[in-house]
Scaffold this motif. Structure first.
Motif, mmCIF file in Angstrom:
data_model
loop_
_atom_site.group_PDB
_atom_site.id
_atom_site.type_symbol
_atom_site.label_atom_id
_atom_site.label_comp_id
_atom_site.label_asym_id
_atom_site.label_seq_id
_atom_site.Cartn_x
_atom_site.Cartn_y
_atom_site.Cartn_z
ATOM 1 N N GLY A 37 37.588 40.812 34.619
ATOM 2 C CA GLY A 37 38.162 40.153 35.217
ATOM 3 C C GLY A 37 37.189 39.001 35.775
ATOM 4 N N ARG A 38 37.767 38.032 36.516
ATOM 5 C CA ARG A 38 36.996 37.006 37.215
ATOM 6 C C ARG A 38 37.689 36.450 38.502
ATOM 7 N N TYR A 39 36.656 36.039 39.411
ATOM 8 C CA TYR A 39 37.099 35.509 40.642
ATOM 9 C C TYR A 39 36.991 33.911 40.616
ATOM 10 N N ILE A 40 38.007 33.066 40.967
ATOM 11 C CA ILE A 40 37.566 31.564 40.694
ATOM 12 C C ILE A 40 37.553 31.471 42.251
ATOM 13 N N LEU A 41 36.553 30.601 42.504
ATOM 14 C CA LEU A 41 35.989 30.085 43.574
ATOM 15 C C LEU A 41 36.763 29.094 44.376
ATOM 16 N N LYS A 42 37.342 27.949 43.454
ATOM 17 C CA LYS A 42 37.967 26.959 43.921
ATOM 18 C C LYS A 42 39.317 27.260 44.460
ATOM 19 N N THR A 43 40.219 28.275 43.861
ATOM 20 C CA THR A 43 41.394 28.659 44.338
ATOM 21 C C THR A 43 41.471 29.928 44.944
ATOM 22 N N HIS A 44 40.432 30.789 44.715
ATOM 23 C CA HIS A 44 40.490 32.077 45.255
ATOM 24 C C HIS A 44 41.296 32.983 44.676
ATOM 25 N N ASN A 45 41.871 32.527 43.510
ATOM 26 C CA ASN A 45 42.770 33.458 42.612
ATOM 27 C C ASN A 45 41.764 34.434 41.702
ATOM 28 N N LEU A 46 42.249 35.727 41.225
ATOM 29 C CA LEU A 46 41.850 36.636 40.567
ATOM 30 C C LEU A 46 42.470 36.714 39.163
ATOM 31 N N GLU A 47 41.767 36.771 38.153
ATOM 32 C CA GLU A 47 42.472 36.767 36.600
ATOM 33 C C GLU A 47 41.588 38.042 36.192
ATOM 34 N N PHE A 48 42.589 38.865 35.462
ATOM 35 C CA PHE A 48 42.088 40.139 34.816
ATOM 36 C C PHE A 48 42.429 40.068 33.451
ATOM 37 N N LYS A 51 43.850 43.605 28.303
ATOM 38 C CA LYS A 51 43.078 44.883 27.317
ATOM 39 C C LYS A 51 42.783 45.883 28.116
ATOM 40 N N MET A 52 42.056 45.764 29.425
ATOM 41 C CA MET A 52 41.663 46.619 30.214
ATOM 42 C C MET A 52 42.598 47.504 31.179
ATOM 43 N N ILE A 53 43.716 47.274 30.947
ATOM 44 C CA ILE A 53 44.881 48.258 31.706
ATOM 45 C C ILE A 53 44.362 49.579 31.325
ATOM 46 N N SER A 54 44.449 49.796 29.892
ATOM 47 C CA SER A 54 44.382 51.149 29.282
ATOM 48 C C SER A 54 42.996 51.950 29.937
ATOM 49 N N VAL A 55 41.977 51.119 30.404
ATOM 50 C CA VAL A 55 40.740 51.736 30.608
ATOM 51 C C VAL A 55 40.900 52.764 31.943
ATOM 52 N N PRO A 56 40.373 53.791 31.790
ATOM 53 C CA PRO A 56 40.540 54.496 33.344
ATOM 54 C C PRO A 56 39.610 53.742 34.545
ATOM 55 N N GLU A 57 38.905 52.845 34.446
ATOM 56 C CA GLU A 57 38.234 52.217 35.264
ATOM 57 C C GLU A 57 38.737 51.032 35.793
ATOM 58 N N PHE A 58 40.172 50.712 35.459
ATOM 59 C CA PHE A 58 40.808 49.379 35.787
ATOM 60 C C PHE A 58 40.855 49.302 37.183
ATOM 61 N N GLU A 59 41.245 50.386 38.040
ATOM 62 C CA GLU A 59 41.100 49.978 39.474
ATOM 63 C C GLU A 59 39.676 49.799 40.180
ATOM 64 N N ALA A 60 38.704 50.165 39.569
ATOM 65 C CA ALA A 60 37.395 50.019 39.588
ATOM 66 C C ALA A 60 37.087 48.535 39.476
ATOM 67 N N ILE A 61 37.480 47.887 38.354
ATOM 68 C CA ILE A 61 37.382 46.507 38.005
ATOM 69 C C ILE A 61 38.327 45.833 38.973
ATOM 70 N N ILE A 62 39.335 46.080 39.480
ATOM 71 C CA ILE A 62 39.921 45.299 40.457
ATOM 72 C C ILE A 62 39.213 45.188 41.794
ATOM 73 N N LYS A 63 38.452 46.371 42.039
ATOM 74 C CA LYS A 63 37.627 46.691 43.391
ATOM 75 C C LYS A 63 36.617 45.460 43.155
ATOM 76 N N HIS A 64 35.988 45.399 42.077
ATOM 77 C CA HIS A 64 34.788 44.526 41.855
ATOM 78 C C HIS A 64 35.077 43.185 42.005
ATOM 79 N N GLU A 65 36.343 42.598 41.540
ATOM 80 C CA GLU A 65 36.806 41.395 41.930
ATOM 81 C C GLU A 65 37.234 41.037 43.475
ATOM 82 N N LEU A 66 37.851 42.033 44.188
ATOM 83 C CA LEU A 66 38.072 41.890 45.296
ATOM 84 C C LEU A 66 36.698 41.867 46.313
ATOM 85 N N VAL A 67 35.610 42.595 46.013
ATOM 86 C CA VAL A 67 34.251 42.347 46.714
ATOM 87 C C VAL A 67 34.190 41.055 46.368
ATOM 88 N N HIS A 68 34.210 40.240 45.360
ATOM 89 C CA HIS A 68 33.806 38.818 45.395
ATOM 90 C C HIS A 68 34.507 38.031 46.211
#
Length: 144
Positions: A37-48, A51-68
Motif C-alpha cells: 500500500g501507500r500513503y499519499i502526502l498531499k491528499t492523506h489518502n491510503l491506497e492498497f 492482490k494483498m487481500i489474500s495475504v494473512p498479513e493484510f491487516e498488518a499492511i493496513i496498520k503500516h499505512e495508518l502509522v504513516h
C-alpha cells in the motif's frame, strides 16, 4: 472486498489500535505491483494493492499505512527511518515490509532432433536457432 468494505476496515483498525479516527479515503489501486500500500502526502489518502487481500498479513499492511497517516498528521517522524515510525509500528503490530507475492512464470518448451530439452521464458523463432549441445534443429513442444 470492495472499496467501501476497505474503508470500513481501515476506520475500524484506526479506531481500535490507534484510538484515532481515519477521516480520509482508503481505496484499492490495481497499478500497485510490489508494495502492499501507500500513503499519499498531499491528499492523506491510503491506497492498497488488491492482490494483498489474500495475504494473512493484510491487516498488518493496513496498520503500516495508518502509522504513516497518523504520524504525518501529528507532525512527527512518519518516514521508515524515523524512530517515531519504528516505535509506533512495533506498538500496533504492523509489518515493515510487504510479503512477496507468488508470481507464476511460464516457460516455452523446445526440443531438438536428439531429444535435448530447452526451456525459455521468451518465445523465439525455431528456424533461426539450433541446439547448443548437438546442433540439431529445434521444435516447439508446448508452453508450461
Amino acid at each position: 472486498m470492495t472499496n467501501d468494505e476497505l474503508q470500513n476496515l481501515v476506520q475500524k483498525i484506526s479506531q481500535q489500535d490507534f484510538k484515532r479516527s481515519f477521516k480520509h479515503q482508503a481505496i484499492f489501486n490495481v497499478r500497485l505491483r510490489t508494495t502492499g500500500g501507500r500513503y499519499i502526502l498531499k491528499t492523506h489518502n491510503l491506497e492498497f494493492n488488491p492482490k494483498m487481500i489474500s495475504v494473512p498479513e493484510f491487516e498488518a499492511i493496513i496498520k503500516h499505512e495508518l502509522v504513516h497517516y497518523h504520524l504525518h498528521l501529528m507532525h512527527k517522524g512518519y518516514r521508515h527511518a524515523d524512530q517515531d515510525f519504528k516505535t509506533l509500528l512495533a506498538h500496533v503490530g504492523g509489518i515493515r515490509y510487504a510479503p512477496k507475492l507468488a508470481i507464476s512464470q511460464h516457460y516455452w518448451h523446445y526440443q531438438c532432433e536428439n531429444r535435448h530439452d530447452i526451456f525459455r521464458i521468451r518465445r523465439f523463432q525455431v528456424t533461426h536457432y539450433r541446439c547448443r549441445q548437438c546442433g540439431g534443429r529445434l521444435q516447439l513442444i508446448n508452453r508450461t
